[in-house]
Motif scaffolding. Structure first.
Motif, PDB file in Angstrom:
ATOM      1  N   PHE A   1       0.741  -1.142   0.254  1.00  0.00           N
ATOM      2  CA  PHE A   1      -0.384  -0.045  -0.078  1.00  0.00           C
ATOM      3  C   PHE A   1       0.959   1.347   0.103  1.00  0.00           C
ATOM      4  N   ILE A   2       1.864   2.029   0.512  1.00  0.00           N
ATOM      5  CA  ILE A   2       2.701   2.434   0.721  1.00  0.00           C
ATOM      6  C   ILE A   2       3.572   2.185  -1.095  1.00  0.00           C
ATOM      7  N   GLU A   3       3.820   1.782  -1.099  1.00  0.00           N
ATOM      8  CA  GLU A   3       4.328   1.781  -2.221  1.00  0.00           C
ATOM      9  C   GLU A   3       3.398   2.240  -3.061  1.00  0.00           C
ATOM     10  N   ASN A   4       2.163   2.097  -3.548  1.00  0.00           N
ATOM     11  CA  ASN A   4       1.529   1.930  -4.700  1.00  0.00           C
ATOM     12  C   ASN A   4       0.999   3.746  -4.266  1.00  0.00           C
ATOM     13  N   PHE A   5       0.825   4.381  -2.963  1.00  0.00           N
ATOM     14  CA  PHE A   5       0.830   5.546  -1.719  1.00  0.00           C
ATOM     15  C   PHE A   5       2.161   6.188  -2.471  1.00  0.00           C
ATOM     16  N   ALA A   6       3.084   5.807  -2.734  1.00  0.00           N
ATOM     17  CA  ALA A   6       4.259   6.851  -2.702  1.00  0.00           C
ATOM     18  C   ALA A   6       4.567   7.367  -4.673  1.00  0.00           C
ATOM     19  N   VAL A   7       4.181   5.754  -5.239  1.00  0.00           N
ATOM     20  CA  VAL A   7       4.148   5.864  -6.414  1.00  0.00           C
ATOM     21  C   VAL A   7       2.973   6.922  -7.223  1.00  0.00           C
ATOM     22  N   ILE A   8       1.518   6.694  -6.720  1.00  0.00           N
ATOM     23  CA  ILE A   8       0.894   8.212  -7.207  1.00  0.00           C
ATOM     24  C   ILE A   8       0.569   9.236  -6.928  1.00  0.00           C
ATOM     25  N   TYR A   9       1.295   9.377  -5.269  1.00  0.00           N
ATOM     26  CA  TYR A   9       1.555  11.162  -5.118  1.00  0.00           C
ATOM     27  C   TYR A   9       2.981  11.615  -5.838  1.00  0.00           C
ATOM     28  N   PHE A  10       4.214  10.483  -6.091  1.00  0.00           N
ATOM     29  CA  PHE A  10       4.944  11.470  -6.891  1.00  0.00           C
ATOM     30  C   PHE A  10       4.738  10.986  -8.028  1.00  0.00           C
ATOM     31  N   VAL A  11       3.906  10.859  -8.422  1.00  0.00           N
ATOM     32  CA  VAL A  11       3.184  11.094 -10.127  1.00  0.00           C
ATOM     33  C   VAL A  11       2.708  12.347 -10.196  1.00  0.00           C
ATOM     34  N   VAL A  12       1.383  12.625  -9.462  1.00  0.00           N
ATOM     35  CA  VAL A  12       0.408  13.789  -9.199  1.00  0.00           C
ATOM     36  C   VAL A  12       1.826  15.144  -9.251  1.00  0.00           C
ATOM     37  N   ILE A  13       2.632  14.534  -8.360  1.00  0.00           N
ATOM     38  CA  ILE A  13       3.132  16.387  -7.096  1.00  0.00           C
ATOM     39  C   ILE A  13       4.459  16.118  -8.900  1.00  0.00           C
ATOM     40  N   LEU A  14       4.854  15.526 -10.072  1.00  0.00           N
ATOM     41  CA  LEU A  14       6.218  15.458 -10.643  1.00  0.00           C
ATOM     42  C   LEU A  14       5.382  15.903 -12.155  1.00  0.00           C
ATOM     43  N   LEU A  15       4.010  15.296 -11.883  1.00  0.00           N
ATOM     44  CA  LEU A  15       2.970  15.696 -13.681  1.00  0.00           C
ATOM     45  C   LEU A  15       2.854  17.642 -12.945  1.00  0.00           C
ATOM     46  N   GLY A  16       2.089  17.144 -11.481  1.00  0.00           N
ATOM     47  CA  GLY A  16       1.599  19.362 -11.904  1.00  0.00           C
ATOM     48  C   GLY A  16       2.817  19.906 -11.655  1.00  0.00           C
ATOM     49  N   GLY A  17       4.117  19.979 -11.425  1.00  0.00           N
ATOM     50  CA  GLY A  17       4.643  20.838 -11.333  1.00  0.00           C
ATOM     51  C   GLY A  17       5.646  20.341 -12.921  1.00  0.00           C
ATOM     52  N   ILE A  18       5.797  19.813 -13.880  1.00  0.00           N
ATOM     53  CA  ILE A  18       6.249  20.282 -14.912  1.00  0.00           C
ATOM     54  C   ILE A  18       5.137  20.950 -15.733  1.00  0.00           C
ATOM     55  N   LEU A  19       3.901  20.094 -15.790  1.00  0.00           N
ATOM     56  CA  LEU A  19       3.063  20.881 -16.068  1.00  0.00           C
ATOM     57  C   LEU A  19       2.724  23.159 -15.989  1.00  0.00           C
ATOM     58  N   GLU A  20       2.939  22.634 -14.754  1.00  0.00           N
ATOM     59  CA  GLU A  20       3.395  24.193 -14.367  1.00  0.00           C
ATOM     60  C   GLU A  20       4.573  24.872 -14.689  1.00  0.00           C
ATOM     61  N   TRP A  21       5.763  24.145 -14.710  1.00  0.00           N
ATOM     62  CA  TRP A  21       6.714  25.149 -15.515  1.00  0.00           C
ATOM     63  C   TRP A  21       6.291  25.171 -17.039  1.00  0.00           C
TER      64      TRP A  21
END
Length: 243
Positions: free
Chosen positions: A71-91
């Motif tokens: 569960f922690i692996e699933n949460f960590a990867v999802i959280y990482f993708v959301v943060i990274l994708l949001g940062g890329i789009l904002e940049w």
């Protein structure tokens, strides 16, 4: 973004969940996120709820019940993708590269996510020796995640075969107690001087690690005690000779 995140986690972590489950789950959490945005005026509170409670709910909704580590692996990867994708789009939006073209921005963001996750999961799989496994017996097939363990030196004293260890939960789904011939093999382990391990032979075991594919005939599979592998990121401990 939610759908990209859960699909990315599903693919790179090899969870094998159906898209008919992931798509509605992402839609529900996206709608809840919109509701929170409308009704919560405090931005800090909104961020805390969406980042931790909503993402946790989305992880549980998409991947169901699982062990704490998984569960922690699933949460960590999802959280990482959301943060990274949001940062890329904002940049990209701030840089003025694609100010009017959201489609190109989204493609660029997805490409960045895929490259980052592919690199991370290649390193994870290499470090953990985790491979895709399929076992076949009669007309039954089961897809598994196998862990190559150099410490697994267990062999059948009667046939000399190396024995791989299957989780108890997966064995209950796969083994037909009325048809399959089960034998008991003596073994020794730390903390237990001796015991008997239930073992059956499968017709075929297929190992896939990237482009490398290995097909093995008439392999011995031992059945682990209940609870031994249920919280692990893998279902099968491969014999040391299969590495």
């Amino acid at each position: 973004m939610d759908l990209i995140a859960v699909c990315g986690a599903n693919y790179f972590l090899k969870r094998r969940k159906k898209y008919r489950r992931l798509i509605p789950a992402a839609a529900v959490t996206s709608f809840l996120g919109l509701v929170l945005l409308v009704f919560i005026r405090n931005y800090l509170l909104y961020c805390l709820i969406t980042h931790f409670l909503l993402n946790t709910f989305m992880t549980a909704l998409c991947f169901g019940r699982c062990g704490k580590k998984e569960f922690i692996e699933n949460f960590a990867v999802i959280y990482f993708v959301v943060i990274l994708l949001g940062g890329i789009l904002e940049w990209l939006q701030g840089s003025g590269m694609f100010p009017q073209n959201f489609f190109l921005m989204a493609l660029a963001g997805i490409a960045g996510i895929c490259v980052a996750l592919f690199y991370l999961m290649r390193r994870k799989n290499f470090g953990n020796h985790i491979v895709e496994v399929r076992i076949c017996k009669d007309c039954r097939n089961m897809e598994l995640r196998g862990y190559w363990d150099s410490g697994n030196q267990l062999r059948d004293p009667y046939t000399g075969q190396g024995i791989s260890i299957l989780s108890h939960a997966k064995a209950r789904e796969f083994v037909d107690e009325k048809k399959d011939r089960i034998r008991f093999v003596p073994y020794r382990s730390l903390g237990e001087t001796e015991g008997l391990l239930a073992v059956l032979d499968v017709d075929e075991m297929v190992l896939k690690d990237g482009k490398k594919r290995q097909e093995l005939r008439h392999m011995a599979i031992g059945i682990a005690q209940k609870g031994l592998l249920e919280d692990k990121a893998y279902d099968l401990i491969l014999h040391a000779s299969l590495g």
